[in-house]
Write an enzyme that holds these catalytic residues in place. Sequence first.
Site, PDB file in Angstrom:
ATOM      1  CD  GLN A   1      18.455  19.705  -5.123  1.00 50.43           C
ATOM      2  OE1 GLN A   1      18.737  20.491  -4.413  1.00 50.43           O
ATOM      3  NE2 GLN A   1      18.730  19.706  -6.303  1.00 50.43           N
TER       4      GLN A   1
ATOM      5  CG  ASP B   1       1.451  -2.246  -5.240  1.00 50.17           C
ATOM      6  OD1 ASP B   1       1.997  -2.666  -6.208  1.00 50.17           O
ATOM      7  OD2 ASP B   1       1.452  -1.091  -4.679  1.00 50.17           O
TER       8      ASP B   1
ATOM      9  CD  GLU C   1       4.270  -0.325  -1.994  1.00 48.05           C
ATOM     10  OE1 GLU C   1       4.295  -1.570  -2.270  1.00 48.05           O
ATOM     11  OE2 GLU C   1       3.670   0.365  -2.676  1.00 48.05           O
TER      12      GLU C   1
ATOM     13  CD  GLU D   1      -8.197 -13.956 -11.798  1.00 46.41           C
ATOM     14  OE1 GLU D   1      -8.446 -15.187 -12.086  1.00 46.41           O
ATOM     15  OE2 GLU D   1      -9.090 -13.260 -11.541  1.00 46.41           O
TER      16      GLU D   1
ATOM     17  CG  HIS E   1     -10.943 -14.740  -8.935  1.00 44.90           C
ATOM     18  ND1 HIS E   1     -11.268 -13.827  -9.724  1.00 44.90           N
ATOM     19  CD2 HIS E   1     -12.162 -14.820  -7.951  1.00 44.90           C
ATOM     20  CE1 HIS E   1     -12.377 -13.251  -9.551  1.00 44.90           C
ATOM     21  NE2 HIS E   1     -12.818 -13.708  -8.426  1.00 44.90           N
TER      22      HIS E   1
ATOM     23  CB  THR F   1      18.401  17.077  -9.182  1.00 42.01           C
ATOM     24  OG1 THR F   1      18.627  18.433  -9.085  1.00 42.01           O
ATOM     25  CG2 THR F   1      19.260  16.457 -10.300  1.00 42.01           C
TER      26      THR F   1
ATOM     27  CB  CYS G   1     -15.309 -15.121 -10.788  1.00 41.46           C
ATOM     28  SG  CYS G   1     -16.022 -15.209  -9.109  1.00 41.46           S
ATOM     29  CG  LEU G   2     -20.215 -11.925 -13.705  1.00 41.75           C
ATOM     30  CD1 LEU G   2     -21.280 -12.275 -12.958  1.00 41.75           C
ATOM     31  CD2 LEU G   2     -19.952 -10.434 -13.723  1.00 41.75           C
TER      32      LEU G   2
HETATM   33  N1  GLN Z   1     -20.807 -11.217  -8.605  1.00 33.15           N
HETATM   34  C1  GLN Z   1     -20.434 -12.506  -8.787  1.00 33.15           C
HETATM   35  C2  GLN Z   1     -20.556 -13.042  -7.256  1.00 33.15           C
HETATM   36  O1  GLN Z   1     -20.609 -12.567  -6.479  1.00 33.15           O
HETATM   37  C3  GLN Z   1     -18.839 -12.902  -9.303  1.00 33.15           C
HETATM   38  C4  GLN Z   1     -17.966 -12.331  -8.502  1.00 33.15           C
HETATM   39  C5  GLN Z   1     -16.691 -12.042  -9.117  1.00 33.15           C
HETATM   40  O2  GLN Z   1     -16.474 -12.409 -10.529  1.00 33.15           O
HETATM   41  N2  GLN Z   1     -15.501 -12.034  -8.496  1.00 33.15           N
HETATM   42  O3  GLN Z   1     -20.772 -14.203  -7.126  1.00 33.15           O
END
Ligand code: GLN
Length: 536
Positions: free
Chosen positions: A193, A72, A142, A510, A508, A189, A382-383
């Site tokens: 309630q 979130d 939240e 994203e 990352h 509803t 990453c991976l």
């Molecule tokens: N498993 C890999 C590492 O620890 C990549 C981790 C990932 O993709 N967030 O380096």
Amino acid sequence: METKYIFVTGGVVSSLGKGIISSSLACLLNAHGYHVTIQKFDPYINIDPGTLNPYEHGECYVTEDGHEADLDLGHYERFTNVPTSKANNVTTGRIYKNVIEKERRGDYLGKTVQIIPHITDEIKRNVLLLGETGKFDFIITEIGGVVGDIESLPFLEAVRQLRWELGDNALCIHLTYMPYLQAAKELKTKPTQHSVKQLQQLGIQPDLLVLRTEHDIPETMREKIAQFCNVSRNAVFQSKDCASIYEVPLMLHSQKMDEVVLTKMHAPVNGEPRMKPWHDFVDKIHHATETVTIGLVGKYVELQDAYKSINEALFQACTYLDHKLNLKYIHSEKLTDENVGEMMEGLDGVIIAPGFGNRGIEGKFIAQKWCRENDIPTFGICLGMQCMVIEFARNVLGYSDANSVEMDPSTPHNVIDMMEEQKHISDMGGTMRLGAYDCRLTPGSIVAEAYGSSEIRERHRHRYEFNDAYREEFEKAGMKCVGENPQSHLVEVVEIPGKRWMVGTQYHPEYASTVLNPHPLFLSFIEAAIAYKTSK
Ligand code: GLN
């Protein structure tokens, strides 16, 4: 203005979208010129979601300050453009840990340590923490879970006390569900309630109700709910299913939720909220006619929340580039050399997803090989970046046994290796390379062009790294290391120049893509995918 606190609870069922409602309200209050942050209190015992399997809890989001957080928080940032931190996500586990540490230090001076007041006091202290920075006009809190759960009780008791102590500076919003009985063609509803009664029994009177529904709620029904639940008629809102979560702020504004909240809290409304850029974005969602097809190669394909931030970053980039996103999940465990052409057919671009462990890893190498050989725009995250490196080592450098030591600790060609400082760590929680780190990009590289800068900062979450001993060999063979950490010199970005778009990032990106600030790398990747599609 004194900091004001808004509490958001949920009833009847889980997954009603408290996170989206909180984010949407924050987005509107922002647009009224207020400084807002959102925090999530989760009633589970884990200290943070970092050790949770995505099947349990979806994606683990990472804050700039290196906290492994509930997904979130990703919505909070995407909707508000305001970075979150460790203080924005607190679990029962962390509350108890703090209290137990204080008890061991003797801070309670011989008192019996109890849920009330010690646990509830610790919850209250944490709720107020961000307010004390003086940076925010509104703090939206939240409360995870559903009213009626045993484990949420201390949180709700803390909300009750705070509501009393803060008076007009606090407000409670309760989100419930209105089921629709198909046979009777009627919305019901009663669950709402009951849920409000349950809250009232705990001493909390909601000020606003938000009703999640699949059909418009008739005026008479809203009046009935208002009457039964002790809320004013103008404080009953519907949250009808939308085609996109990004429409929710506009939907709530059309019912004047922002105005009602501000008025109830004695904060000036300041005219219309400045939602023009948001409106423009939603218009773009509606007006896109062309489609771009992206394949996401991962092992959690049956789980929509596992790659939440990637999905949203892709969606934002596509929307800005006036395209609809057609996202195809490709199950890495099912990929073989024989079926890869068929499974990846028709893709305009491919994401090789992040992840941990061996399951499905060979499929990612197969996908990457196919993308490289067929010159498909490809983004390894990453991976996924590590897979790009390993695949290149195996099929271009000729080290058929190359691997990451995560997958094969005794590989003779450890092109992805464990960081020195990771070797002595035994705890799993909070011990990875986490949070934002500086990165210097090579001028002229695809990534530097995309960012329009060579100094960037991005968030990490991993234990393993590109093995620098191989850098020269990779570069000679055509895979360039174009991003590195200025302090540690760790390789953070690789790319293959000459390809349409082949980039891997150890970080990352994203996590940093928001509605008003779509991420430059995702924009650049989608641009390349669109260009490839057009050229076909
Ligand atoms: N498993 C890999 C590492 O620890 C990549 C981790 C990932 O993709 N967030 O380096």
